[in-house]
Design a protein around this motif. Sequence first.
Motif, PDB file in Angstrom:
ATOM      1  N   ILE A 133      15.822 -31.229  37.889  1.00 47.87           N
ATOM      2  CA  ILE A 133      14.830 -31.394  38.948  1.00 47.87           C
ATOM      3  C   ILE A 133      14.816 -32.858  39.400  1.00 47.87           C
ATOM      4  O   ILE A 133      14.696 -33.760  38.569  1.00 47.87           O
ATOM      5  N   MET A 134      14.942 -33.077  40.712  1.00 48.44           N
ATOM      6  CA  MET A 134      14.885 -34.430  41.243  1.00 48.44           C
ATOM      7  C   MET A 134      13.450 -34.823  41.628  1.00 48.44           C
ATOM      8  O   MET A 134      13.047 -35.972  41.478  1.00 48.44           O
ATOM      9  N   ARG A 135      12.691 -33.845  42.139  1.00 52.96           N
ATOM     10  CA  ARG A 135      11.277 -34.063  42.445  1.00 52.96           C
ATOM     11  C   ARG A 135      10.532 -32.794  42.045  1.00 52.96           C
ATOM     12  O   ARG A 135      10.910 -31.710  42.473  1.00 52.96           O
ATOM     13  N   PRO A 136       9.486 -32.909  41.239  1.00 50.87           N
ATOM     14  CA  PRO A 136       8.757 -31.692  40.853  1.00 50.87           C
ATOM     15  C   PRO A 136       7.970 -31.123  42.019  1.00 50.87           C
ATOM     16  O   PRO A 136       7.562 -31.851  42.939  1.00 50.87           O
ATOM     17  N   GLY A 137       7.766 -29.819  42.014  1.00 50.92           N
ATOM     18  CA  GLY A 137       6.912 -29.201  43.010  1.00 50.92           C
ATOM     19  C   GLY A 137       5.458 -29.535  42.734  1.00 50.92           C
ATOM     20  O   GLY A 137       5.088 -29.930  41.618  1.00 50.92           O
ATOM     21  N   TYR A 138       4.619 -29.370  43.738  1.00 55.14           N
ATOM     22  CA  TYR A 138       3.196 -29.678  43.549  1.00 55.14           C
ATOM     23  C   TYR A 138       2.362 -28.901  44.562  1.00 55.14           C
ATOM     24  O   TYR A 138       2.864 -28.443  45.593  1.00 55.14           O
ATOM     25  N   ALA A 139       1.085 -28.779  44.268  1.00 53.51           N
ATOM     26  CA  ALA A 139       0.111 -28.250  45.228  1.00 53.51           C
ATOM     27  C   ALA A 139      -0.697 -29.417  45.755  1.00 53.51           C
ATOM     28  O   ALA A 139      -0.849 -30.435  45.074  1.00 53.51           O
ATOM     29  N   ILE A 140      -1.198 -29.284  46.976  1.00 54.95           N
ATOM     30  CA  ILE A 140      -2.030 -30.339  47.553  1.00 54.95           C
ATOM     31  C   ILE A 140      -3.243 -29.731  48.244  1.00 54.95           C
ATOM     32  O   ILE A 140      -3.119 -28.768  49.000  1.00 54.95           O
ATOM     33  N   GLU A 141      -4.402 -30.279  47.927  1.00 55.38           N
ATOM     34  CA  GLU A 141      -5.642 -29.932  48.620  1.00 55.38           C
ATOM     35  C   GLU A 141      -5.927 -30.999  49.667  1.00 55.38           C
ATOM     36  O   GLU A 141      -5.635 -32.183  49.462  1.00 55.38           O
ATOM     37  N   TYR A 142      -6.544 -30.575  50.766  1.00 53.20           N
ATOM     38  CA  TYR A 142      -6.842 -31.533  51.828  1.00 53.20           C
ATOM     39  C   TYR A 142      -7.999 -31.013  52.673  1.00 53.20           C
ATOM     40  O   TYR A 142      -8.311 -29.820  52.668  1.00 53.20           O
ATOM     41  N   ASP A 143      -8.623 -31.925  53.398  1.00 56.52           N
ATOM     42  CA  ASP A 143      -9.727 -31.558  54.279  1.00 56.52           C
ATOM     43  C   ASP A 143      -9.202 -31.101  55.635  1.00 56.52           C
ATOM     44  O   ASP A 143      -8.210 -31.626  56.134  1.00 56.52           O
ATOM     45  N   PHE A 144      -9.895 -30.136  56.214  1.00 63.38           N
ATOM     46  CA  PHE A 144      -9.624 -29.742  57.593  1.00 63.38           C
ATOM     47  C   PHE A 144     -10.957 -29.611  58.311  1.00 63.38           C
ATOM     48  O   PHE A 144     -12.021 -29.536  57.675  1.00 63.38           O
ATOM     49  N   VAL A 145     -10.924 -29.626  59.625  1.00 61.54           N
ATOM     50  CA  VAL A 145     -12.140 -29.509  60.418  1.00 61.54           C
ATOM     51  C   VAL A 145     -12.136 -28.130  61.088  1.00 61.54           C
ATOM     52  O   VAL A 145     -11.165 -27.783  61.766  1.00 61.54           O
ATOM     53  N   GLU A 146     -13.197 -27.367  60.880  1.00 66.36           N
ATOM     54  CA  GLU A 146     -13.274 -26.011  61.415  1.00 66.36           C
ATOM     55  C   GLU A 146     -12.984 -26.007  62.915  1.00 66.36           C
ATOM     56  O   GLU A 146     -13.699 -26.628  63.702  1.00 66.36           O
ATOM     57  N   PRO A 147     -11.901 -25.320  63.354  1.00 63.50           N
ATOM     58  CA  PRO A 147     -11.496 -25.379  64.766  1.00 63.50           C
ATOM     59  C   PRO A 147     -12.419 -24.634  65.729  1.00 63.50           C
ATOM     60  O   PRO A 147     -12.241 -24.741  66.941  1.00 63.50           O
ATOM     61  N   LEU A 148     -13.407 -23.888  65.211  1.00 63.74           N
ATOM     62  CA  LEU A 148     -14.388 -23.290  66.105  1.00 63.74           C
ATOM     63  C   LEU A 148     -15.167 -24.368  66.865  1.00 63.74           C
ATOM     64  O   LEU A 148     -15.829 -24.080  67.865  1.00 63.74           O
ATOM     65  N   GLN A 149     -15.070 -25.616  66.384  1.00 67.38           N
ATOM     66  CA  GLN A 149     -15.767 -26.740  67.004  1.00 67.38           C
ATOM     67  C   GLN A 149     -14.952 -27.372  68.137  1.00 67.38           C
ATOM     68  O   GLN A 149     -15.301 -28.440  68.640  1.00 67.38           O
ATOM     69  N   LEU A 150     -13.864 -26.690  68.530  1.00 67.02           N
ATOM     70  CA  LEU A 150     -12.992 -27.190  69.591  1.00 67.02           C
ATOM     71  C   LEU A 150     -13.125 -26.364  70.860  1.00 67.02           C
ATOM     72  O   LEU A 150     -13.412 -25.165  70.811  1.00 67.02           O
ATOM     73  N   LYS A 151     -12.865 -27.013  71.987  1.00 65.94           N
ATOM     74  CA  LYS A 151     -12.647 -26.297  73.236  1.00 65.94           C
ATOM     75  C   LYS A 151     -11.196 -25.827  73.256  1.00 65.94           C
ATOM     76  O   LYS A 151     -10.381 -26.249  72.428  1.00 65.94           O
ATOM     77  N   LYS A 152     -10.831 -24.994  74.236  1.00 60.92           N
ATOM     78  CA  LYS A 152      -9.445 -24.530  74.327  1.00 60.92           C
ATOM     79  C   LYS A 152      -8.480 -25.661  74.677  1.00 60.92           C
ATOM     80  O   LYS A 152      -7.269 -25.537  74.490  1.00 60.92           O
ATOM     81  N   SER A 153      -8.993 -26.764  75.173  1.00 62.89           N
ATOM     82  CA  SER A 153      -8.160 -27.933  75.461  1.00 62.89           C
ATOM     83  C   SER A 153      -7.822 -28.701  74.191  1.00 62.89           C
ATOM     84  O   SER A 153      -7.039 -29.651  74.230  1.00 62.89           O
ATOM     85  N   LEU A 154      -8.419 -28.309  73.055  1.00 62.48           N
ATOM     86  CA  LEU A 154      -8.343 -28.974  71.753  1.00 62.48           C
ATOM     87  C   LEU A 154      -9.190 -30.243  71.699  1.00 62.48           C
ATOM     88  O   LEU A 154      -9.110 -31.003  70.736  1.00 62.48           O
ATOM     89  N   GLU A 155     -10.019 -30.455  72.720  1.00 65.00           N
ATOM     90  CA  GLU A 155     -11.033 -31.509  72.659  1.00 65.00           C
ATOM     91  C   GLU A 155     -12.216 -30.969  71.863  1.00 65.00           C
ATOM     92  O   GLU A 155     -12.574 -29.794  71.977  1.00 65.00           O
TER      93      GLU A 155
END
Length: 623
Positions: free
Chosen positions: A336-358
């Motif tokens: 193995i050259m690099r071990p696999g891993y899991a990553i957790e991260y924050d996201f922002v609920e996209p219901l808070q967007l307009k269709k323009s992505l604003e």
Amino acid sequence: MMTYGKEYQVIVVGAGHAGCEAALASARMGCSTLLLTIGLDTIAQMSCNPSIGGLAKGHLVHEVDALGGEMGLNIDATGIQFRRLNMRKGPAVRASRAQADRMAYSARMKRIIEKEPTLDLKQGLVAELLTEGQRVVGVRTREGLVFKGRTVVITTGTFMRGLIHVGLNHYAGGRAGEPSSETLSDSLRALGFKVGRLKTGTPARLCGRTIDFTRLERQSGDDQIKPFSFLHEAIEREQVSCYIANTNERTHQIIRDNLDKSPLYAGIIEGVGPRYCPSIEDKVVRFPEKASHQSFIEPEGRQSDEFYPSGLSTSLPADVQLAYFRTMVGFEKVEIMRPGYAIEYDFVEPLQLKKSLETKEITGLFHAGQINGTSGYEEAAAQGLMAGINAARFCQDREPVILGRDQGYIGVMIDDLVTQPTTDPYRMFTSRSEYRLLLREDNADQRLTEIGREIGLVKDDRWKLYQQKQVQVEKTKKFLNTTVVTSSHKKVTEALNIDELKSGVSLAVLLKRPEVSITQLKEVFPELTAVADSALEQAEISLKYEGYITRQLEQIAKAQEQEDVLLPDNLDYSVIPSISSEVREKLAKIRPATLGQASRIQGVTPAAIAVINIYLRKNKNAS
């Protein structure tokens, strides 16, 4: 705080696949643009699979290209193996996929960005969004430097409070070896945004010289490469091979024996993982009846000895990873050259967007990519392109560009994101579209190039090629419709292997037979040899599936009636009679822009839509 002595129209945070497309789009549309990234050496980094395209994802790449984006051009230039998938199935689900030279892909994208005249590329970790009232005015970096901007596009990928897990060990990081952004999501929360938690994972990287490829099944690329970009008709390049390997019961037993060391099964991971890309631990637990799981062993580049074992993402400890790999045929001595891993991260609920992505909360702030709860390079690039376009349009005081569900998978994806709650990372599938026969790879240019031209991203060279192709398609269709053959045309009937014809039949009618292809006709009729393969393919599909296409166009026209009914931003759903409290709550939260969008919100019934429509008509007549 120090203020940088230059003000920008568009500031893009993050230089992954979304950020690159956003920054290039806004700069090419004439806006002064700043692209800020944590590391200048990881532009458009392929954090996981070193490939572009695939089922539905290939459609997105073609659409990005048709609009004037960069991803298709980049993979055409740096791909090392090209394949078209589902070629035995209908044209709606055929898809292009290519292995990329990972380092070359990143290096080329960086060169493109560095050469763009109105685009500045700078290294810096954004710590805070700066606002005045409900309007974004810039960003502050970790180093205390302030950049002023009229709009900001956030494309942070997995970097917001990223937490990497390898076994029961975990540490902060946006990717292995790179820092995370620890305060930006706090800044977003402070502005009133709902922030959630997701996770994803990646397999180990294996040393190629320790794999016995003679014991694996070789998978070669296509003999004839079909490019992703409509600017290219063909690609001539030596391709590399991928390989197919399989886990076995011994592999699975090692995984089962070590589940207590998996952070997912130990209850350490909070985030929700991608439903359609499970880890090898998930596969073993969820499908105990399966004796093996397939993995494609994919090279990371021409000059690299690293190989990517797709389908084997994991968060198990590194020693367990090595142990289970060595149970697989051909991997008995693997390193193995690099071990696999899991990553957790924050996201922002996209219901808070307009269709323009604003965002609805903060004027001039746009989100694109994994911050919106999506997975995949292609989904990110498509969102980044649209966010960059609309940030530039905002600066130019022009209306945003909104693609409908009938215009592209980009439109389907964005509509899904801003209408449906995110329960796990969103991935594009052809089945998500109601009109997939119309939304094919081959006609993405026909659907979107004129829009790209109006926006200002489709330059003269692309526009000229598009027009030439459309002329070829129409001429080919006319030739096929007007050329009639009879039983006396022995050369034709023998070449097509068809029975005698009772009367004259046009080539277009013959082409509708499943066993007849445009390639066969090309061999018989020299008039077709001068036509580009891409134009022939589009002409063939449009004629062969003409009836189905007509029916889908009728469905679109009917659905458009609801899409044309606009819902006022200030519509008070509490005063509309005969709809449930649940429906009122969802409509008030999402604030759909049209009656059509409202109809796609989970739990909003057809009866409720009919009531709202009647209410709007009555109030319109009363006013």
